[in-house]
Design a protein around this motif. Structure first.
Motif, PDB file in Angstrom:
ATOM      1  N   VAL A 151       0.846  -1.191   0.000  1.00  9.89           N
ATOM      2  CA  VAL A 151       0.000   0.000   0.000  1.00  9.89           C
ATOM      3  C   VAL A 151       0.882   1.241   0.000  1.00  9.89           C
ATOM      4  O   VAL A 151       1.774   1.375   0.836  1.00  9.89           O
ATOM      5  CB  VAL A 151      -0.922   0.008   1.240  1.00  9.89           C
ATOM      6  N   PRO A 152       0.669   2.175  -0.942  1.00  8.05           N
ATOM      7  CA  PRO A 152       1.547   3.353  -1.010  1.00  8.05           C
ATOM      8  C   PRO A 152       1.386   4.297   0.174  1.00  8.05           C
ATOM      9  O   PRO A 152       2.321   5.006   0.534  1.00  8.05           O
ATOM     10  CB  PRO A 152       1.122   4.032  -2.317  1.00  8.05           C
ATOM     11  N   ASP A 153       0.203   4.314   0.794  1.00 10.31           N
ATOM     12  CA  ASP A 153      -0.005   5.182   1.951  1.00 10.31           C
ATOM     13  C   ASP A 153       0.607   4.553   3.196  1.00 10.31           C
ATOM     14  O   ASP A 153       0.535   3.333   3.398  1.00 10.31           O
ATOM     15  CB  ASP A 153      -1.498   5.421   2.188  1.00 10.31           C
ATOM     16  N   ALA A 154       1.217   5.382   4.028  1.00  8.99           N
ATOM     17  CA  ALA A 154       1.781   4.893   5.282  1.00  8.99           C
ATOM     18  C   ALA A 154       0.653   4.591   6.267  1.00  8.99           C
ATOM     19  O   ALA A 154      -0.344   5.311   6.312  1.00  8.99           O
ATOM     20  CB  ALA A 154       2.729   5.933   5.875  1.00  8.99           C
ATOM     21  N   MET A 155       0.803   3.509   7.036  1.00 13.26           N
ATOM     22  CA  MET A 155      -0.199   3.153   8.045  1.00 13.26           C
ATOM     23  C   MET A 155       0.472   3.051   9.406  1.00 13.26           C
ATOM     24  O   MET A 155       1.506   2.393   9.549  1.00 13.26           O
ATOM     25  CB  MET A 155      -0.880   1.832   7.705  1.00 13.26           C
ATOM     26  N   ILE A 156      -0.127   3.716  10.374  1.00 15.04           N
ATOM     27  CA  ILE A 156       0.406   3.731  11.739  1.00 15.04           C
ATOM     28  C   ILE A 156      -0.744   3.423  12.700  1.00 15.04           C
ATOM     29  O   ILE A 156      -1.807   4.040  12.606  1.00 15.04           O
ATOM     30  CB  ILE A 156       1.028   5.096  12.088  1.00 15.04           C
ATOM     31  N   VAL A 157      -0.524   2.470  13.607  1.00 19.07           N
ATOM     32  CA  VAL A 157      -1.520   2.138  14.628  1.00 19.07           C
ATOM     33  C   VAL A 157      -0.968   2.548  15.984  1.00 19.07           C
ATOM     34  O   VAL A 157       0.176   2.221  16.324  1.00 19.07           O
ATOM     35  CB  VAL A 157      -1.851   0.635  14.623  1.00 19.07           C
ATOM     36  N   ILE A 158      -1.768   3.284  16.753  1.00 17.49           N
ATOM     37  CA  ILE A 158      -1.363   3.707  18.097  1.00 17.49           C
ATOM     38  C   ILE A 158      -2.405   3.237  19.094  1.00 17.49           C
ATOM     39  O   ILE A 158      -3.560   2.970  18.734  1.00 17.49           O
ATOM     40  CB  ILE A 158      -1.183   5.240  18.192  1.00 17.49           C
ATOM     41  N   ASP A 159      -1.997   3.128  20.354  1.00 15.71           N
ATOM     42  CA  ASP A 159      -2.961   2.774  21.397  1.00 15.71           C
ATOM     43  C   ASP A 159      -3.622   4.044  21.936  1.00 15.71           C
ATOM     44  O   ASP A 159      -3.421   5.148  21.409  1.00 15.71           O
ATOM     45  CB  ASP A 159      -2.285   1.974  22.521  1.00 15.71           C
ATOM     46  N   GLY A 160      -4.401   3.888  22.989  1.00 16.61           N
ATOM     47  CA  GLY A 160      -5.148   5.014  23.514  1.00 16.61           C
ATOM     48  C   GLY A 160      -4.310   6.074  24.200  1.00 16.61           C
ATOM     49  O   GLY A 160      -4.849   7.107  24.615  1.00 16.61           O
ATOM     50  N   TYR A 161      -3.001   5.836  24.293  1.00 15.05           N
ATOM     51  CA  TYR A 161      -2.116   6.822  24.903  1.00 15.05           C
ATOM     52  C   TYR A 161      -1.125   7.395  23.893  1.00 15.05           C
ATOM     53  O   TYR A 161      -0.172   8.079  24.281  1.00 15.05           O
ATOM     54  CB  TYR A 161      -1.366   6.188  26.082  1.00 15.05           C
ATOM     55  N   GLY A 162      -1.346   7.082  22.614  1.00 13.77           N
ATOM     56  CA  GLY A 162      -0.511   7.644  21.567  1.00 13.77           C
ATOM     57  C   GLY A 162       0.763   6.877  21.284  1.00 13.77           C
ATOM     58  O   GLY A 162       1.605   7.338  20.519  1.00 13.77           O
ATOM     59  N   VAL A 163       0.926   5.678  21.865  1.00 14.67           N
ATOM     60  CA  VAL A 163       2.138   4.887  21.662  1.00 14.67           C
ATOM     61  C   VAL A 163       1.975   4.039  20.394  1.00 14.67           C
ATOM     62  O   VAL A 163       0.968   3.361  20.208  1.00 14.67           O
ATOM     63  CB  VAL A 163       2.424   3.987  22.873  1.00 14.67           C
ATOM     64  N   ILE A 164       2.973   4.078  19.532  1.00 11.88           N
ATOM     65  CA  ILE A 164       2.916   3.371  18.254  1.00 11.88           C
ATOM     66  C   ILE A 164       2.970   1.864  18.477  1.00 11.88           C
ATOM     67  O   ILE A 164       3.858   1.343  19.153  1.00 11.88           O
ATOM     68  CB  ILE A 164       4.070   3.817  17.336  1.00 11.88           C
TER      69      ILE A 164
END
Length: 506
Positions: free
Chosen positions: A152-165
Motif C-alpha cells: 500500500v503506497p499510503d503509510a499506516m500507523i496504529v497507536i494505542d489510547g495513549y498515543g504509543v505506536i
C-alpha cells in the motif's frame, strides 16, 4: 510438570483412577523407564502416534516416529527434563503409517525414588492439531496483511489510547525515516512538528474523557516531521477500533509534497498560458485592426491630397493655410497607419523559443489544464500516442495554448451529447512533420461555418470573441505547420495541426 517422588501403592491406585479419567478426555498417558529405556503408553497415546500394538516400545523407536526436523529438538528437551533442569513441555510432528501428519504436545515430570534418584519420566500426550492449524491460519493471514501493508503506497500507523505506536508499515518507514522496530513504542507525537507535538497528548486525553470526535473519520491536511527533522505536507485519515475495552487508532498518511509541487507547476503553466493568450489576442486584434484601418486611413490621405489639388486654383486668401492644414492631416493619417503596422509587427514577433519537446508531456500538461472536470462530465479521455512520433520542435507554452483551446472547445461541443469521448492522437506525416489530432463526439460544424472557422472575430458561441482558433492557427503557421478542421462521419469534429518533427538523436 515438575519432578515428584515415587508414591505408595495406595497412592498409585489413585493415580491409576486419575489416569483412566483423563484417558476418557482424549489425553494419552506415558511413562519412560530411565533404567530400561522402555516407554509405556496408553491406548490413547498409541493412537495419537498411530504406533504399533502393545503397551510398550523402545525409547529409540519412539524417537523414530517423530519427524526428523523435530527429532533432535525433542530429544534435547527430554534430556534436559531427565537432568532435572526443567519439566518437559515440547511440541513436535509425527507421521503415521498412512502418511498423515499429526501435531502432538508432550508434557511430563521427573519421578524420583525415596533416595532422590530419577527413575521415570511420566506425563501426557495431547493432540494439538487444531491449535497448530489455527496458528498456521493466523500466521498466513498475518503474512497476507503484512504483504498488503508493504504494497500500500499510503503509510499506516496504529497507536494505542495513549498515543504509543503499535504498528508501523513499510511505507511509514520510507516516509518518516524510522525502522519499524525503532518506531514501535515511541509516542506518535514524535512524528509531528510543534505545536502539534506538544498538544497531541492533550488531544488524546480530551477524546478519552469526552468521546468528542474532531478528526476521526474526517481526512485533513496536516504537517509531518521526518527523522532528520524535515517537515512535509500530508493528508491524514484516522479510524478507531476497540480491543479489550481499550481504544486503538489507525492513521493512513499520504505525502502531499509531489501533489503540491504538481499543483504549483500547473498554476505556473496556467499563468504562462494566460500571458501568452493575451499577447496572442493582442497580436490578432492588432493585425485585424491594421487590416481594417489601413484602407480608411489611406482613403483619408487620398481625399486630403485631392482636396489640396482642388484648392490650387482658388483665390481665397486662406488657401495657403488650408493647404498646409490638409498636408498635416494627410501626414497624420499615414503616421497612424505606420503606428498600427509597427504594433502588429511587434506583437507578431513576440518572443518565441522553439526547443525539442515531447508531445506526450505537452498533451499531458495541457490536459491537466484544459480537461479539468472532464470526468465529472462523464467524458471518456483517450490519448492514443505513438512514441515514435513524440519529439517536435516547438515553443512549449504556445503549443500548450493551442491544445488547451482545442480541449476546452471539445468539452463545450460535447456538453449536450449523449456520447462524450475525446481522443488525442499523433502520427508521422510527410516532409518530416508530425500531425496531432483532437477529436470529439459533439455536434460538429454546419457547412456554412467551416470556411469561416479560423477567421478573426468569427464565433459560434454566444459569449465567444472569435479569436481562439485564429490565434491557434497563427501559432501553428508560425511554427511552419498548418491547421484545419473536419467533421467526423460518426458525428463530432476533428481538429488537426502539424509541427516539425525533431530528431531522436541527442
Amino acid at each position: 510438570m515438575t519432578s515428584i517422588v515415587q508414591s505408595s501403592p495406595d497412592a498409585a491406585t489413585g493415580h491409576e483412577h486419575y489416569r483412566l479419567r483423563i484417558e476418557g478426555l482424549g489425553v494419552g498417558t506415558w511413562d519412560l523407564d530411565l533404567a530400561t529405556r522402555e516407554l509405556e503408553w496408553s491406548d490413547t497415546a498409541r493412537g495419537l502416534f498411530a504406533g504399533p500394538a502393545g503397551p510398550a516400545i523402545a525409547y529409540e523407536y519412539f524417537l523414530s516416529l517423530i519427524e526428523p526436523r523435530d527429532r533432535e529438538r525433542t530429544e534435547q528437551a527430554i534430556s534436559r527434563a531427565i537432568a532435572g533442569s526443567s519439566g518437559l513441555d515440547v511440541s513436535f510432528k509425527v507421521v503415521g503409517a498412512t502418511g498423515r501428519s499429526q501435531w502432538i504436545r508432550a508434557r511430563a515430570g521427573l519421578i524420583r525414588d525415596e533416595a532422590g534418584t530419577p527413575r521415570h519420566l511420566s506425563g501426557i500426550f495431547l493432540d494439538i492439531g487444531e491449535e497448530k492449524q489455527l496458528e498456521e491460519t493466523l500466521r498466513t493471514r498475518e503474512s497476507h496483511l503484512r504483504s498488503i501493508l508493504d504494497t500500500v503506497p499510503d503509510a499506516m500507523i496504529v497507536i494505542d489510547g495513549y498515543g504509543v505506536i503499535q504498528l508501523f508499515s513499510s511505507a511509514a518507514e520510507r516516509l518518516f525515516g524510522y525502522a519499524e522496530q525503532e518506531a514501535i513504542g515511541r509516542n506518535v507525537s514524535e512524528l509531528m512538528p510543534e505545536p502539534d507535538r506538544t498538544r497531541h497528548d492533550h488531544y488524546i486525553a480530551r477524546y478519552r474523557s469526552t468521546n468528542e470526535r474532531h478528526i476521526i473519520g474526517i481526512g485533513r491536511i496536516v504537517t509531518g516531521k521526518r527523522r532528520d527533522g524535515t517537515t512535509f505536507p500530508m493528508h491524514l485519515s484516522i479510524g478507531e477500533m476497540q480491543s479489550g475495552g481499550e481504544p486503538y487508532f489507525t492513521g493512513f498518511v499520504r505525502d502531499l509534497t509531489e501533489h503540491q509541487q504538481t499543483q504549483a507547476r500547473l498554476q505556473e503553466l496556467q499563468s504562462e498560458l494566460v500571458h501568452v493568450s493575451r499577447l496572442s489576442a493582442m497580436g490578432e486584434m492588432a493585425s485585424a485592426l491594421a487590416h481594417e484601418l489601413n484602407q480608411p486611413l489611406a482613403a483619408i490621405s487620398n481625399y486630403m491630397k485631392g482636396s489640396r489639388r482642388l484648392l490650387a486654383g482658388s483665390s481665397d486668401p486662406n488657401t495657403a493655410k488650408i493647404e498646409n492644414a490638409m498636408d498635416r492631416a494627410a501626414e497624420q493619417a499615414l503616421r497612424a497607419g505606420q503606428i498600427i503596422r509597427r504594433l502588429r509587427d511587434f506583437v507578431s514577433r513576440g518572443e518565441s523559443e522553439k526547443r525539442v519537446e515531447s508531445l506526450a508531456k505537452l498533451i499531458e500538461e495541457a490536459g491537466a489544464l484544459g480537461l479539468a472536470g472532464a470526468r465529472d462530465q462523464n467524458v471518456q479521455l483517450r490519448f492514443n500516442l505513438d512514441p515514435n512520433a513524440d519529439l517536435v520542435l516547438a515553443d512549449r507554452v504556445q503549443i500548450q495554448q493551442v491544445l488547451v483551446n482545442l480541449f476546452r472547445n471539445a468539452l463545450e461541443a460535447m456538453a449536450q451529447s449523449p456520447r462524450r469521448e475525446l481522443i488525442a492522437t499523433n502520427a508521422k506525416v510527410g516532409d518530416d512533420m508530425i500531425e496531432i489530432a483532437v477529436s470529439d463526439t459533439g455536434t460538429g460544424f454546419q457547412d456554412d461555418v467551416m470556411p469561416n472557422l479560423f477567421q478573426t472575430f468569427f464565433t459560434t458561441k454566444e459569449t465567444g470573441m472569435g479569436v481562439g482558433l485564429s490565434i491557434s492557427r497563427s501559432i501553428i503557421e508560425a511554427h511552419g505547420g498548418r491547421m484545419w478542421a473536419e467533421n467526423n462521419a460518426a458525428g463530432g469534429a476533428t481538429f488537426r495541426f502539424t509541427l516539425p518533427a525533431a530528431s531522436n538523436e541527442s
